[in-house]
Scaffold this motif. Structure first.
Motif, PDB file in Angstrom:
ATOM      1  N   ILE A  53     -49.869  36.359 -19.626  1.00 39.29           N
ATOM      2  CA  ILE A  53     -51.181  35.816 -19.988  1.00 39.29           C
ATOM      3  C   ILE A  53     -50.977  34.865 -21.157  1.00 39.29           C
ATOM      4  N   GLN A  54     -51.712  33.785 -21.165  1.00 41.10           N
ATOM      5  CA  GLN A  54     -51.602  32.814 -22.257  1.00 41.10           C
ATOM      6  C   GLN A  54     -52.044  33.426 -23.574  1.00 41.10           C
ATOM      7  N   VAL A  55     -51.675  32.787 -24.653  1.00 43.90           N
ATOM      8  CA  VAL A  55     -52.088  33.227 -25.990  1.00 43.90           C
ATOM      9  C   VAL A  55     -53.610  33.283 -26.033  1.00 43.90           C
ATOM     10  N   PRO A  56     -54.191  34.404 -26.479  1.00 48.23           N
ATOM     11  CA  PRO A  56     -55.653  34.510 -26.506  1.00 48.23           C
ATOM     12  C   PRO A  56     -56.278  33.572 -27.529  1.00 48.23           C
ATOM     13  N   LYS A  57     -57.594  33.472 -27.477  1.00 44.84           N
ATOM     14  CA  LYS A  57     -58.303  32.619 -28.410  1.00 44.84           C
ATOM     15  C   LYS A  57     -58.328  33.254 -29.806  1.00 44.84           C
ATOM     16  N   LEU A  58     -58.722  32.436 -30.787  1.00 42.60           N
ATOM     17  CA  LEU A  58     -58.648  32.856 -32.190  1.00 42.60           C
ATOM     18  C   LEU A  58     -59.326  34.192 -32.470  1.00 42.60           C
ATOM     19  N   PRO A  59     -60.550  34.467 -31.962  1.00 50.74           N
ATOM     20  CA  PRO A  59     -61.158  35.767 -32.281  1.00 50.74           C
ATOM     21  C   PRO A  59     -60.269  36.959 -31.932  1.00 50.74           C
ATOM     22  N   MET A  60     -59.608  36.914 -30.759  1.00 51.93           N
ATOM     23  CA  MET A  60     -58.733  38.025 -30.384  1.00 51.93           C
ATOM     24  C   MET A  60     -57.459  38.028 -31.225  1.00 51.93           C
ATOM     25  N   ILE A  61     -56.924  36.852 -31.536  1.00 54.51           N
ATOM     26  CA  ILE A  61     -55.744  36.793 -32.408  1.00 54.51           C
ATOM     27  C   ILE A  61     -56.049  37.460 -33.743  1.00 54.51           C
ATOM     28  N   LEU A  62     -57.238  37.177 -34.287  1.00 52.57           N
ATOM     29  CA  LEU A  62     -57.619  37.755 -35.571  1.00 52.57           C
ATOM     30  C   LEU A  62     -57.804  39.265 -35.473  1.00 52.57           C
ATOM     31  N   ARG A  63     -58.323  39.744 -34.347  1.00 52.65           N
ATOM     32  CA  ARG A  63     -58.466  41.190 -34.171  1.00 52.65           C
ATOM     33  C   ARG A  63     -57.090  41.863 -34.076  1.00 52.65           C
ATOM     34  N   ILE A  64     -56.159  41.215 -33.383  1.00 48.20           N
ATOM     35  CA  ILE A  64     -54.803  41.758 -33.315  1.00 48.20           C
ATOM     36  C   ILE A  64     -54.181  41.775 -34.711  1.00 48.20           C
ATOM     37  N   ALA A  65     -54.371  40.695 -35.457  1.00 49.48           N
ATOM     38  CA  ALA A  65     -53.824  40.614 -36.810  1.00 49.48           C
ATOM     39  C   ALA A  65     -54.402  41.706 -37.702  1.00 49.48           C
ATOM     40  N   GLU A  66     -55.711  41.948 -37.573  1.00 51.59           N
ATOM     41  CA  GLU A  66     -56.351  42.985 -38.383  1.00 51.59           C
ATOM     42  C   GLU A  66     -55.785  44.356 -38.045  1.00 51.59           C
ATOM     43  N   THR A  67     -55.663  44.640 -36.758  1.00 52.17           N
ATOM     44  CA  THR A  67     -55.204  45.960 -36.330  1.00 52.17           C
ATOM     45  C   THR A  67     -53.757  46.199 -36.721  1.00 52.17           C
ATOM     46  N   LEU A  68     -52.928  45.167 -36.617  1.00 51.32           N
ATOM     47  CA  LEU A  68     -51.516  45.291 -36.989  1.00 51.32           C
ATOM     48  C   LEU A  68     -51.271  45.070 -38.474  1.00 51.32           C
ATOM     49  N   ARG A  69     -52.338  44.635 -39.187  1.00 52.46           N
ATOM     50  CA  ARG A  69     -52.267  44.384 -40.621  1.00 52.46           C
ATOM     51  C   ARG A  69     -51.090  43.483 -40.977  1.00 52.46           C
ATOM     52  N   VAL A  70     -51.025  42.320 -40.305  1.00 52.27           N
ATOM     53  CA  VAL A  70     -49.960  41.372 -40.611  1.00 52.27           C
ATOM     54  C   VAL A  70     -50.193  40.776 -41.990  1.00 52.27           C
ATOM     55  N   ARG A  71     -49.101  40.361 -42.623  1.00 58.28           N
ATOM     56  CA  ARG A  71     -49.194  39.816 -43.979  1.00 58.28           C
ATOM     57  C   ARG A  71     -49.879  38.462 -43.986  1.00 58.28           C
ATOM     58  N   ASP A  72     -49.604  37.677 -42.962  1.00 58.16           N
ATOM     59  CA  ASP A  72     -50.115  36.318 -42.899  1.00 58.16           C
ATOM     60  C   ASP A  72     -50.283  35.984 -41.427  1.00 58.16           C
ATOM     61  N   LEU A  73     -51.328  35.232 -41.087  1.00 62.55           N
ATOM     62  CA  LEU A  73     -51.596  34.922 -39.689  1.00 62.55           C
ATOM     63  C   LEU A  73     -50.419  34.212 -39.039  1.00 62.55           C
ATOM     64  N   SER A  74     -49.676  33.431 -39.800  1.00 64.16           N
ATOM     65  CA  SER A  74     -48.523  32.732 -39.225  1.00 64.16           C
ATOM     66  C   SER A  74     -47.423  33.697 -38.809  1.00 64.16           C
ATOM     67  N   ASP A  75     -47.400  34.915 -39.394  1.00 63.00           N
ATOM     68  CA  ASP A  75     -46.432  35.917 -38.962  1.00 63.00           C
ATOM     69  C   ASP A  75     -46.666  36.311 -37.509  1.00 63.00           C
ATOM     70  N   LEU A  76     -47.920  36.219 -37.072  1.00 61.85           N
ATOM     71  CA  LEU A  76     -48.267  36.582 -35.709  1.00 61.85           C
ATOM     72  C   LEU A  76     -48.192  35.386 -34.774  1.00 61.85           C
ATOM     73  N   THR A  77     -48.662  34.235 -35.229  1.00 64.38           N
ATOM     74  CA  THR A  77     -48.725  33.067 -34.349  1.00 64.38           C
ATOM     75  C   THR A  77     -47.432  32.253 -34.335  1.00 64.38           C
ATOM     76  N   GLY A  78     -46.659  32.344 -35.425  1.00 65.61           N
ATOM     77  CA  GLY A  78     -45.454  31.533 -35.522  1.00 65.61           C
ATOM     78  C   GLY A  78     -45.695  30.140 -36.052  1.00 65.61           C
ATOM     79  N   ASP A  79     -46.964  29.805 -36.303  1.00 68.11           N
ATOM     80  CA  ASP A  79     -47.305  28.465 -36.798  1.00 68.11           C
ATOM     81  C   ASP A  79     -47.294  28.480 -38.320  1.00 68.11           C
TER      82      ASP A  79
END
Length: 415
Positions: A53-79
């Motif tokens: 499945i393609q990379v989800p839209k920003l709202p879902m990316i942010l929910r994944i980031a919140e649940t995984l408690r990433v340090r920075d959004l770029s840690d999840l997206t790679g950007d």
């Protein structure tokens, strides 16, 4: 291949789905658990992780980031071209001075202030934290001298009793320091402060000091992610067992820290998704709160009769129960919370509830009110940052505009 040989998502240019899988595994979360917290199916998550499945839209990316408690959004997206810190806020200008005081190994050659004098300064510092909208700035200015003076007082104590009293004061200074250091980009310093606070509390043999240090240590464990939930429970359970013999004759201060620890146990259960246990511990904490004087308000934990409504909102939100979150928010008497940062935190929890309930406009209104109460609280809060960033992508132009305005105030977008 062992997990240790898996590419590091923080340094290697790997796919979004691989990053999700690596970060999920490092947090000790199974695929069904993460999928459930996201409101999606395990098969959907598997397809994300395997790239079907393609990379989800920003709202879902942010929910994944919140649940995984990433340090920075770029840690999840790679950007890395557009970093956006979520659960680690910006470094405060006074952080370096506080760190230098904590790490000070060589005491000055001068008389230490009396314990009474230090306690008076501590009272003023706690008052400033609760009443100043820019509480990190004010507390950050007071802490370096307080830390050095409290360390000196322990070193120069002339009797065992005086040393125990000085250790209790030093432990409380570290507690105040932990509030300042939390959600800033120095997790090692946070743990150093938490551990030193617990050591000083144990040396003091003071039940209140030990309870406060345990309360803050449990929070540090819980905020580190699901793999540390058991450690958080162990700390609260041991502290409550230690305090239990003191409770029949306890004053409001000791009763309040016991109630705060009871709620922390429920909070961790809610993070796990354990509804019966979470509400059972909330009930226990509420019964303890009813034993306090009606207007009593614990200066460190904010535990009181007034705070239990706010705590109920937090439990419902952590259980992802949007409707219940809103019902509890309506019932809670926010006007009875005297602390500006605690009121702002409550508003953020309300906003989370409204967003879960499908009321994003009300969520933004509530975050505006959180910003009015204490701008420095919302600036460092990952949940608020996530909601605001998500709403900058809303379909409604009005919501996008309002979210962008808030994002600019918080430094998430350039002015």
């Amino acid at each position: 291949m062992s997990f240790d040989a898996t590419p590091d998502p923080y340094t290697n240019p790997i796919a979004f789905g691989q990053r999700v899988q690596i970060l999920r595994t490092r947090r000790g979360m199974s695929r069904p658990v993460l999928a459930g917290l996201l409101g999606m199916s395990p098969s959907w998550l598997k397809q994300i992780e395997t790239g079907l499945i393609q990379v989800p839209k920003l709202p879902m990316i942010l929910r994944i980031a919140e649940t995984l408690r990433v340090r920075d959004l770029s840690d999840l997206t790679g950007d890395v071209s557009a970093p956006a810190e979520l659960f680690i806020g910006p470094g405060h200008p006074r952080l370096a001075a506080v760190k230098a005081a904590v790490d000070n190994l060589f005491m000055e050659q001068r008389p230490a202030p009396s314990n009474e004098h230090l306690q008076h300064r501590l009272t003023r510092a706690w008052s400033a934290r609760h009443t100043a909208p820019n509480h990190r700035e004010v507390v950050g200015g007071l802490l370096p001298d307080l830390i050095r003076d409290a360390q000196l007082a322990v070193q120069q104590a002339e009797s065992a009793a005086a040393r125990r009293a000085a250790q209790a004061t030093l432990s409380e200074v570290y507690s105040l320091s932990q509030f300042f250091v939390a959600y800033q980009p120095d997790s090692a310093l946070l743990w150093r402060v938490a551990e030193r606070g617990m050591v000083a509390a144990r040396e003091s043999e003071d039940p209140h000091a030990i309870g406060v240090a345990a309360w803050l240590t449990a929070q540090a464990h819980r905020d580190s992610g699901p793999r540390h939930f058991d450690a958080a429970d162990t700390v609260t359970e041991q502290a409550l067992r230690f305090l239990d013999p003191h409770l029949p004759d306890a004053d409001d201060q000791v009763l309040a820290i016991a109630g705060a620890l009871q709620f922390e146990t429920g909070y961790t259960a809610a993070r796990r998704g354990d509804t019966p246990t979470a509400w059972s511990w909330w009930d226990k904490a509420n019964k303890t709160a009813r034993k306090l004087e009606p207007n009593y308000y614990h200066p460190i934990t904010s535990f009181s009769r007034a705070i239990m409504g706010a705590h109920a909102v937090t439990v419902a939100v952590e259980l992802r129960a949007g409707g219940e979150s809103v019902r509890q928010a309506v019932k809670a008497d926010a006007t009875s919370i005297p602390s500006r940062p605690r009121l702002a935190r409550h508003r953020i929890e309300e906003a989370r509830g409204y967003q879960l309930d499908g009321q994003p406009e009300v969520a933004l209104d509530t975050l505006d009110r959180a910003h009015e109460a204490a701008p420095e609280t919302i600036r460092y809060n990952g949940y608020a940052r996530r909601i605001i960033l998500e709403e900058t992508e809303a379909k409604s132009p009005d919501r996008r505009r309002r979210a962008a305005e808030l994002a600019t105030k918080l430094g998430l977008l350039a002015a």
